[in-house]
Write a protein that holds these residues in place. Structure first.
Motif, short mmCIF file in Angstrom:
data_model
loop_
_atom_site.label_atom_id
_atom_site.label_comp_id
_atom_site.label_asym_id
_atom_site.label_seq_id
_atom_site.Cartn_x
_atom_site.Cartn_y
_atom_site.Cartn_z
N TYR A 1 0.75 -1.28 -0.14
CA TYR A 1 -0.05 -0.09 -0.15
C TYR A 1 0.81 1.47 -0.01
O TYR A 1 2.01 1.32 0.49
N GLY A 2 0.19 2.39 -0.51
CA GLY A 2 0.83 3.71 -0.43
C GLY A 2 -0.45 4.36 0.17
O GLY A 2 -1.61 4.11 0.15
N LEU B 1 -1.94 8.51 0.57
CA LEU B 1 -2.25 9.79 0.16
C LEU B 1 -3.07 10.52 1.19
O LEU B 1 -4.12 10.17 1.27
N LEU C 1 1.62 10.75 -6.81
CA LEU C 1 0.87 9.62 -6.16
C LEU C 1 2.19 8.89 -5.42
O LEU C 1 3.07 8.86 -6.03
N LYS D 1 4.44 2.30 -3.52
CA LYS D 1 4.18 1.38 -2.43
C LYS D 1 5.06 1.61 -1.28
O LYS D 1 6.18 1.80 -1.33
N ILE E 1 -7.22 4.90 -7.96
CA ILE E 1 -6.25 4.77 -7.36
C ILE E 1 -6.29 3.56 -5.93
O ILE E 1 -5.26 3.09 -5.51
N THR E 2 -7.44 4.03 -5.44
CA THR E 2 -7.71 2.84 -4.34
C THR E 2 -7.64 1.59 -4.59
O THR E 2 -7.30 0.68 -3.66
N ILE F 1 -3.73 2.35 -3.14
CA ILE F 1 -3.36 3.84 -2.49
C ILE F 1 -4.45 4.05 -1.26
O ILE F 1 -5.70 3.95 -1.83
#
Length: 292
Positions: A57-58, A60, A112, A115, A172-173, A177
């Protein structure tokens, strides 16, 4: 310190900002708030390390608010314990000539997070439905084929932008993210006091611009636009939180606590060693000790 149920700050139904307080009493001193923030920062730092190792995961973090809402100092204080290599802050200004040659979300895609890392948007892609809505003439700089004058910018145009932003965040999720969005809810009177401090304190003079006063005259218009943003783009996969921001220390703690509460819902964990390495740990250990 009074417990804060952060779930009550999440936008889950239509809201009116005038009905939401800009100040919350946590029944404690500034010193104790700092201690609570410190403890929360340390927990977030450990979670960051685990998330980096997990590498799935990243995160934001989106920060929006009126001028003087405290975004810069919040970033400084909330992320103080993080590994600096794992956090990148992006402050989006007026689009430059290169950015205007692309669609309005292009520069945000480029920023963005990777990870395992955090990106913080200090002002965000929502400027494209806030500042541009208050000043629709800015849209003309984007050279959109169907928009030749301000009169071409209809309510349907903004509805389409909301849909595009929701689709962007949904995409993006679904690719790992985690999106958390914070509106720092400041009162008009508190903004007046903070602008006065910029004028009265020499080391803060540089922050003041006459343009701040011109934008302040549009306060009610901005509030209406923010309401539309919050009501149209707070989704389960990318929620908005309205954070009372008249007290900066309280706002910082609340944002940190929301981050911790939300990120603890994910199963971040350190990867296990491969079986062949795990079975030979003693050999590697003895080999290193033999060098002493």
């Amino acid at each position: 310190m009074k417990n804060i149920d952060t779930s009550t700050l999440k936008v889950t139904k239509p809201i009116q900002l005038k009905n939401i307080p800009t100040l919350i009493d946590v029944a404690t001193s500034e010193k104790k708030k700092e201690k609570e923030l410190q403890k929360t920062r340390e927990k977030l730092s450990k979670l960051q390390d685990k998330m980096y190792a997990h590498n799935k995961y990243g995160v934001l973090i989106c920060l929006q608010g009126m001028d003087t809402a405290g975004k810069d100092s919040l970033i400084r204080e909330v992320f103080k314990e993080f590994n600096a290599r794992g956090v990148v802050v992006h402050s989006f200004k007026t689009p430059n000539s290169t950015e205007l040659e692309h669609d309005y979300l292009w520069r945000h895609y480029l920023a963005l997070p990777e990870k395992g890392k955090f990106s913080v948007f200090n002002r965000t892609h929502y400027e494209n439905v806030l500042v541009t809505r208050v000043h629709p003439n800015y849209i003309l700089n984007e050279n959109i084929p169907s928009i030749n004058s301000v009169e071409d910018i209809t309510p349907a145009f903004w509805e389409t932008r909301f849909e595009s932003i929701n689709a962007f965040e949904k995409h993006i999720t679904s690719n790992g993210i985690i999106v958390l969005k914070f509106y720092l809810h400041l009162s008009k009177e508190e903004q007046r006091q903070r602008l006065l401090r910029r004028l009265e304190t020499e080391k803060h003079n540089w922050k003041f611009s006459p343009g701040d006063l011109k934008e302040r005259e549009l306060w009610n218009t901005y509030q209406e636009c923010y309401e539309d943003v919050l009501n149209n783009t707070s989704k389960d996969y990318a929620p908005w939180f309205v954070v009372p921001a008249d007290n900066k220390e309280t706002a910082r703690y609340i944002v940190a606590k929301i981050m911790l509460d939300e990120l603890n819902k994910y199963d971040f964990h350190y990867p296990e060693l491969q079986d062949d390495i795990k079975s030979n740990i003693k050999i590697y250990h003895d080999q290193l000790n033999s060098e002493a």
